[in-house]
Write an enzyme that holds these catalytic residues in place. Structure first.
Site, mmCIF file in Angstrom:
data_model
loop_
_atom_site.group_PDB
_atom_site.id
_atom_site.type_symbol
_atom_site.label_atom_id
_atom_site.label_comp_id
_atom_site.label_asym_id
_atom_site.label_seq_id
_atom_site.Cartn_x
_atom_site.Cartn_y
_atom_site.Cartn_z
ATOM 1 N N ARG A 144 0.895 -0.781 -0.141
ATOM 2 C CA ARG A 144 0.143 0.276 0.168
ATOM 3 C C ARG A 144 0.511 1.344 0.236
ATOM 4 O O ARG A 144 0.411 2.294 -0.570
ATOM 5 C CB ARG A 144 -0.946 -0.170 1.471
ATOM 6 C CG ARG A 144 -1.753 1.092 0.938
ATOM 7 C CD ARG A 144 -3.079 1.681 2.582
ATOM 8 N NE ARG A 144 -3.711 2.695 2.376
ATOM 9 C CZ ARG A 144 -3.294 4.069 3.188
ATOM 10 N NH1 ARG A 144 -1.698 3.997 3.254
ATOM 11 N NH2 ARG A 144 -4.142 4.516 2.398
ATOM 12 N N TYR A 152 0.270 -13.713 -0.638
ATOM 13 C CA TYR A 152 1.080 -12.969 -1.712
ATOM 14 C C TYR A 152 1.997 -12.267 -2.177
ATOM 15 O O TYR A 152 2.412 -11.386 -1.126
ATOM 16 C CB TYR A 152 -0.273 -12.580 -3.599
ATOM 17 C CG TYR A 152 -1.402 -11.509 -2.316
ATOM 18 C CD1 TYR A 152 -0.658 -10.012 -2.514
ATOM 19 C CD2 TYR A 152 -2.136 -11.225 -1.235
ATOM 20 C CE1 TYR A 152 -1.040 -8.248 -1.728
ATOM 21 C CE2 TYR A 152 -3.090 -9.754 -1.023
ATOM 22 C CZ TYR A 152 -2.460 -8.470 -1.438
ATOM 23 O OH TYR A 152 -2.434 -7.632 -0.328
HETATM 24 C C1 LIG Z 1 -7.181 -6.728 5.784
HETATM 25 C C2 LIG Z 1 -6.803 -5.875 4.547
HETATM 26 C C3 LIG Z 1 -6.829 -6.524 3.014
HETATM 27 C C4 LIG Z 1 -7.600 -5.573 1.688
HETATM 28 N N1 LIG Z 1 -6.909 -6.346 0.771
HETATM 29 C C5 LIG Z 1 -7.576 -5.157 -0.826
HETATM 30 C C6 LIG Z 1 -6.641 -5.483 -1.364
HETATM 31 O O1 LIG Z 1 -5.832 -6.601 -1.546
HETATM 32 N N2 LIG Z 1 -7.293 -5.063 -2.796
HETATM 33 C C7 LIG Z 1 -8.341 -3.842 -2.159
HETATM 34 O O2 LIG Z 1 -8.338 -2.611 -3.584
HETATM 35 N N3 LIG Z 1 -8.705 -3.611 -1.302
HETATM 36 C C8 LIG Z 1 -8.052 -3.954 0.004
HETATM 37 N N4 LIG Z 1 -8.698 -3.577 1.041
HETATM 38 C C9 LIG Z 1 -8.747 -2.478 0.961
HETATM 39 C C10 LIG Z 1 -7.916 -1.091 1.306
HETATM 40 O O3 LIG Z 1 -7.293 -1.256 2.056
HETATM 41 C C11 LIG Z 1 -9.302 -0.219 1.807
HETATM 42 O O4 LIG Z 1 -10.081 -0.566 0.862
HETATM 43 C C12 LIG Z 1 -8.663 1.783 0.386
HETATM 44 O O5 LIG Z 1 -7.397 1.723 1.699
HETATM 45 C C13 LIG Z 1 -9.676 2.581 0.783
HETATM 46 O O6 LIG Z 1 -9.156 3.634 0.943
HETATM 47 P P1 LIG Z 1 -10.035 5.175 0.825
HETATM 48 O O7 LIG Z 1 -9.213 6.432 0.281
HETATM 49 O O8 LIG Z 1 -10.789 5.401 0.892
HETATM 50 O O9 LIG Z 1 -8.958 5.248 2.911
HETATM 51 P P2 LIG Z 1 -7.780 4.596 3.363
HETATM 52 O O10 LIG Z 1 -6.650 4.330 2.422
HETATM 53 O O11 LIG Z 1 -7.279 4.796 4.800
HETATM 54 O O12 LIG Z 1 -7.376 7.093 3.267
HETATM 55 C C14 LIG Z 1 -7.884 7.669 4.723
HETATM 56 C C15 LIG Z 1 -7.034 8.338 4.769
HETATM 57 O O13 LIG Z 1 -7.336 9.320 4.750
HETATM 58 C C16 LIG Z 1 -6.999 9.971 6.368
HETATM 59 N N5 LIG Z 1 -7.958 10.524 7.011
HETATM 60 C C17 LIG Z 1 -8.799 10.212 8.686
HETATM 61 N N6 LIG Z 1 -9.153 10.813 8.535
HETATM 62 C C18 LIG Z 1 -8.546 11.758 8.493
HETATM 63 C C19 LIG Z 1 -9.389 13.783 8.710
HETATM 64 N N7 LIG Z 1 -9.669 13.590 10.189
HETATM 65 N N8 LIG Z 1 -8.483 14.962 8.346
HETATM 66 C C20 LIG Z 1 -8.058 14.215 7.081
HETATM 67 N N9 LIG Z 1 -7.459 12.744 7.090
HETATM 68 C C21 LIG Z 1 -7.717 11.481 7.779
HETATM 69 C C22 LIG Z 1 -6.677 8.839 6.952
HETATM 70 O O14 LIG Z 1 -4.740 9.138 7.755
HETATM 71 C C23 LIG Z 1 -5.050 7.894 5.467
HETATM 72 O O15 LIG Z 1 -4.675 8.796 4.729
HETATM 73 C C24 LIG Z 1 -7.823 -4.295 2.451
HETATM 74 C C25 LIG Z 1 -8.341 -3.862 3.347
HETATM 75 C C26 LIG Z 1 -7.868 -5.026 5.111
HETATM 76 C C27 LIG Z 1 -8.207 -4.366 6.089
#
Ligand SMILES: Cc1cc2nc3c(=O)[nH]c(=O)nc-3n(C[C@H](O)[C@H](O)[C@H](O)COP(=O)(O)OP(=O)(O)OC[C@H]3O[C@@H](n4cnc5c(N)ncnc54)[C@H](O)[C@@H]3O)c2cc1C
Length: 384
Positions: free
Chosen positions: A108, A212
């Protein structure tokens, strides 16, 4: 015509950064606010399935992704206790031809770095150490507040997108409701371990394990999913219980679990918020639809969201509220279907007894071709 005031993006995760790049490509100005003061190596491995790979390739990021990550040859499901192959599905060249994009695996942190560099190259400003705390609607859009080391910063903008993950503060401000805890935990480790270039899913009663390779240096991503409590009282006891679940599994699984150092487990969430958006405010990624990881689609959906949202905003730059409602309607059916299938996969993966025998028989009877056909609606989906 580009919007004059910027679009604020709360959260520089996978969804927020992809949105910033997509908006910059459409000449829509955006500023990303990230709570973390530095972008550290958080998380572990991510599979990037073809529906997301295709979109990142469209940004010209394919070579960087291939440099930092890996492409698997296939996915194999194995009986975790008997060490026996149950089913396999090609993920290499056949998959790339079928879904017109490669299946990839990457850390990631490496993906986030690639996205940050692409966003900065496109001229996007990323403010670190800025935590979203509040938002109010105004005649011209929104006024949002961010906590920073030097105090509270207030910014006027045409719109706000919450890409701040499963525990989204933007969703809370929208009255979006609580997360739904699935009753399961994911234990993640990155381990130096020699393994086949494939996604391996080891199935067993009450638990399953996914492995993986992440990069060319021999690092293996290990995810163990078990039942568990959202807030365990004793972390050591919790970890010991997890390891005990695998006592009678096959020796390759036990060796791998013994070789892996797992941190605190990630509680797995699910659900759709009561309100996904209001006025010039909306949500993307886990903030909008936390999803269990049993289809490797959470980050992929966040990437799809970002591309669809940027296309809607480009069509209606002077009316973000209308663009947001159109995006929310567009995405609803897709994300619910992927969430539901992912939930069901989790149930199938941890079956025991007769249920497990029936599942194994069904998977064997399907065969690789029919398994690929079953994934067409997920991997063949074209966002935007
Ligand atoms: C065990 C596991 C395995 C996974 N494997 C996969 C996979 O193989 N393939 C896949 O597609 N997905 C996978 N996922 C899911 C994936 O990790 C998430 O769905 C994805 O990271 C979501 O992206 P996002 O940008 O919504 O949130 P995130 O990537 O979580 O990013 C959120 C960001 O917001 C920031 N933030 C939080 N609160 C605030 C605030 N108040 N103000 C400003 N910034 C803030 C955080 O610091 C972070 O940087 C997996 C999840 C898990 C738990």
């Amino acid at each position: 015509m580009p919007a004059k005031r910027p679009i604020l993006i709360a959260g520089a995760g996978i969804g927020g950064l992809t949105l910033a790049i997509a908006l910059a490509r459409k000449r829509l100005p955006a500023i990303v606010f990230e709570r973390a003061p530095v972008l550290e190596e958080i998380g572990a491995g991510l599979q990037i399935p073809p529906n997301a790979s295709r979109l990142l390739d469209g940004f010209g990021l394919g070579p960087a992704l291939d440099e930092a990550g890996m492409r698997p040859g296939e996915a194999r499901m194995l009986d975790g206790r008997a060490d026996r192959l149950i089913a396999q599905m090609p993920l290499g060249r056949d998959a790339e031809e079928r879904w017109s994009a490669p299946y990839r695996m990457i850390h990631r942190a490496a993906l986030q770095k690639i996205l940050v560099e692409a966003a900065q190259k496109a001229g996007v400003e990323i403010r670190l150490g800025a935590e979203f705390s509040d938002v109010a609607e105004t005649d011209k859009g929104v006024t949002a507040s961010f906590r920073t080391a030097s105090g509270n910063e207030t910014v006027d903008a045409c719109a706000l997108v919450g890409s701040d993950g499963a525990r989204s503060a933007v969703r809370t401000k929208l009255g979006g409701g609580d997360l739904v805890f699935s009753g399961h935990l994911a234990w993640r480790a990155v381990t130096k371990f020699s393994a086949r270039n494939e996604v391996s899913i080891w199935l067993g009663p009450r638990a399953h394990l996914v492995t993986y390779p992440l990069d060319k240096s021999g690092m293996l991503n290990v995810v163990v999913c078990t039942p568990g409590s959202e807030r365990p009282e004793d972390e050591h006891e919790n970890a010991a219980k997890m390891r005990a679940l695998f006592r009678d599994w096959c020796s390759p699984v036990r060796t791998l679990i013994d070789a892996s150092e797992f941190g605190a487990p990630w509680p797995l969430y699910d659900g759709i918020p009561k309100h996904m958006g209001k006025g010039a405010i909306t949500l993307i990624g886990d903030a909008a639809h936390p999803i269990q990881p049993h289809m490797a689609q959470g980050a992929a959906l966040a990437i799809e969201d970002a591309v669809v949202l940027s296309a809607r905003l480009a069509k209606m730059p002077s009316d973000p509220a209308r663009a947001f409602r159109s995006y929310e309607t567009d995405r609803a059916e897709r994300v619910r279907a992927v969430q539901a299938t992912s939930r069901r996969n989790g149930e199938l993966f941890r079956m025991s007894g007769l249920g497990a025998m029936a599942r194994n028989g069904m998977l064997r009877a399907l065969g690789p071709k029919a398994m690929m056909t079953q994934m067409d609606w997920v991997y063949g989906y074209r966002a935007g």
